[in-house]
Structure formats: C-alpha cells, structure tokens
Design a protein around this motif. Structure first.
Motif, PDB file in Angstrom:
ATOM      1  N   ARG A  35       0.834  -1.212   0.000  1.00  0.00           N
ATOM      2  CA  ARG A  35       0.000   0.000   0.000  1.00  0.00           C
ATOM      3  C   ARG A  35       0.861   1.252   0.000  1.00  0.00           C
ATOM      4  NH1 ARG A  35      -3.006  -2.919   3.906  1.00  0.00           N
ATOM      5  NH2 ARG A  35      -2.163  -1.598   5.553  1.00  0.00           N
ATOM      6  N   ALA A  36       1.947   1.242   0.771  1.00  0.00           N
ATOM      7  CA  ALA A  36       2.845   2.402   0.811  1.00  0.00           C
ATOM      8  C   ALA A  36       3.520   2.618  -0.537  1.00  0.00           C
ATOM      9  CB  ALA A  36       3.894   2.215   1.907  1.00  0.00           C
ATOM     10  N   ARG A  39       0.969   4.119  -2.861  1.00  0.00           N
ATOM     11  CA  ARG A  39       0.778   5.536  -2.526  1.00  0.00           C
ATOM     12  C   ARG A  39       1.927   6.386  -3.063  1.00  0.00           C
ATOM     13  NH1 ARG A  39      -3.778   8.011  -1.344  1.00  0.00           N
ATOM     14  NH2 ARG A  39      -5.019   6.781   0.049  1.00  0.00           N
ATOM     15  N   ARG A  40       3.163   5.868  -2.957  1.00  0.00           N
ATOM     16  CA  ARG A  40       4.330   6.605  -3.446  1.00  0.00           C
ATOM     17  C   ARG A  40       4.246   6.789  -4.964  1.00  0.00           C
ATOM     18  NH1 ARG A  40       8.764   5.928  -5.997  1.00  0.00           N
ATOM     19  NH2 ARG A  40       8.471   3.700  -6.274  1.00  0.00           N
ATOM     20  N   SER A  43       1.529   9.213  -5.816  1.00  0.00           N
ATOM     21  CA  SER A  43       1.932  10.581  -5.491  1.00  0.00           C
ATOM     22  C   SER A  43       2.789  11.179  -6.609  1.00  0.00           C
ATOM     23  CB  SER A  43       2.699  10.591  -4.174  1.00  0.00           C
ATOM     24  OG  SER A  43       3.074  11.903  -3.837  1.00  0.00           O
ATOM     25  N   ARG A  88      -3.575  16.544  -5.715  1.00  0.00           N
ATOM     26  CA  ARG A  88      -4.243  15.637  -4.766  1.00  0.00           C
ATOM     27  C   ARG A  88      -5.312  14.792  -5.461  1.00  0.00           C
ATOM     28  NH1 ARG A  88      -3.685  16.461   1.044  1.00  0.00           N
ATOM     29  NH2 ARG A  88      -5.266  14.846   0.966  1.00  0.00           N
ATOM     30  N   ARG A  91      -3.661  12.196  -7.639  1.00  0.00           N
ATOM     31  CA  ARG A  91      -3.058  11.157  -6.806  1.00  0.00           C
ATOM     32  C   ARG A  91      -4.110  10.145  -6.364  1.00  0.00           C
ATOM     33  NH1 ARG A  91      -0.995  12.793  -1.111  1.00  0.00           N
ATOM     34  NH2 ARG A  91      -3.175  12.460  -0.682  1.00  0.00           N
ATOM     35  N   GLU A  92      -5.259  10.621  -5.920  1.00  0.00           N
ATOM     36  CA  GLU A  92      -6.302   9.706  -5.466  1.00  0.00           C
ATOM     37  C   GLU A  92      -6.875   8.881  -6.606  1.00  0.00           C
ATOM     38  OE1 GLU A  92      -7.022   8.915  -2.356  1.00  0.00           O
ATOM     39  OE2 GLU A  92      -5.440  10.300  -1.776  1.00  0.00           O
ATOM     40  N   TYR A  95      -4.212   6.251  -7.421  1.00  0.00           N
ATOM     41  CA  TYR A  95      -4.175   5.249  -6.363  1.00  0.00           C
ATOM     42  C   TYR A  95      -5.366   4.295  -6.488  1.00  0.00           C
ATOM     43  CZ  TYR A  95      -3.958   3.176  -1.703  1.00  0.00           C
ATOM     44  OH  TYR A  95      -3.896   2.298  -0.655  1.00  0.00           O
ATOM     45  N   ARG A  99      -5.092   0.265  -7.253  1.00  0.00           N
ATOM     46  CA  ARG A  99      -5.747  -0.720  -6.387  1.00  0.00           C
ATOM     47  C   ARG A  99      -6.791  -1.527  -7.160  1.00  0.00           C
ATOM     48  NH1 ARG A  99      -4.846  -0.741  -0.599  1.00  0.00           N
ATOM     49  NH2 ARG A  99      -6.618  -2.102  -0.750  1.00  0.00           N
TER      50      ARG A  99
END
Length: 110
Positions: A35-36, A39-40, A43, A88, A91-92, A95, A99
């Motif tokens: 998950r990290a 996210r990276r 981003s 932002r 990014r979402e 992400y 996923r």
C-alpha cells in the motif's frame, strides 16, 4: 464465532505474494508495504498531473485573461492552489486505479 476465526493464520498478499498474518492485510489482501509503494507511485503521478493542469491554467490565464500587474499575486495564488488541488485529485484517482487493477508487483517473490 469471532471474525478472526474465519481466516487462516497466514494469508498471501496478492501484490507481493509474501505470506502475512491476516490482520496485517487490508480488505483487498494488500500488505502495508505494498500500500505504501502504491501511494508513493500515485503521489509521483499526481504531482505530474497537477503540474500539467496548473501549467495549462497558467498559460490560459496569461494568454486569454492577460492579468494586470495589480492583481498578479492573486493569479499566482490561483495557479498554486490549482497545482495543489489537482495534484491531490490526480493522486487519489491514480491510487484507486492501481488498487482496482490489483496486479502483482514487478518484484514479487512468487
């Protein structure tokens, strides 16, 4: 019957294929490390998307609106706000796409 009793002690992360305890995985069976990493990566793409959109906005403001020197600071603040917000949002979105694809990581062990 407790919810913990429904799962085996170890499950496999669907992204990195490493065995983890079931409480270390989320509902899509991704571990914290995966998950990290997602996210990276999201981003990085988010900042790229935000920069492109903010640059297009700045170009439009400069060529179409042609602001005067009196309110130039306001236009700069508008472009910076667009950079932040669009970054932002991008990014979402990225992400969520990462996923939703739910693919195996490039360096997965199995």
């Amino acid at each position: 019957m407790k919810p913990e009793d429904e799962f085996p002690d170890e499950l496999v992360c669907v992204r990195c294929r490493e065995p983890k305890e079931h409480r270390d995985l989320d509902r899509l069976l991704w571990c914290e490390t995966c998950r990290a990493e997602a996210r990276r990566r999201a981003s990085q793409w988010g900042w790229l998307g935000g920069t492109v959109i903010a640059a297009a906005l700045a170009l439009w403001i400069w060529l179409v609106i042609q602001p005067s020197d009196l309110v130039l600071g306001g236009w700069i603040a508008t472009v910076l706000a667009a950079l932040y917000l669009c970054g932002r949002i991008c990014r979402e979105i990225v992400y969520g796409l990462i996923r939703a694809r739910n693919r195996r990581a490039p360096g997965s062990v199995r």
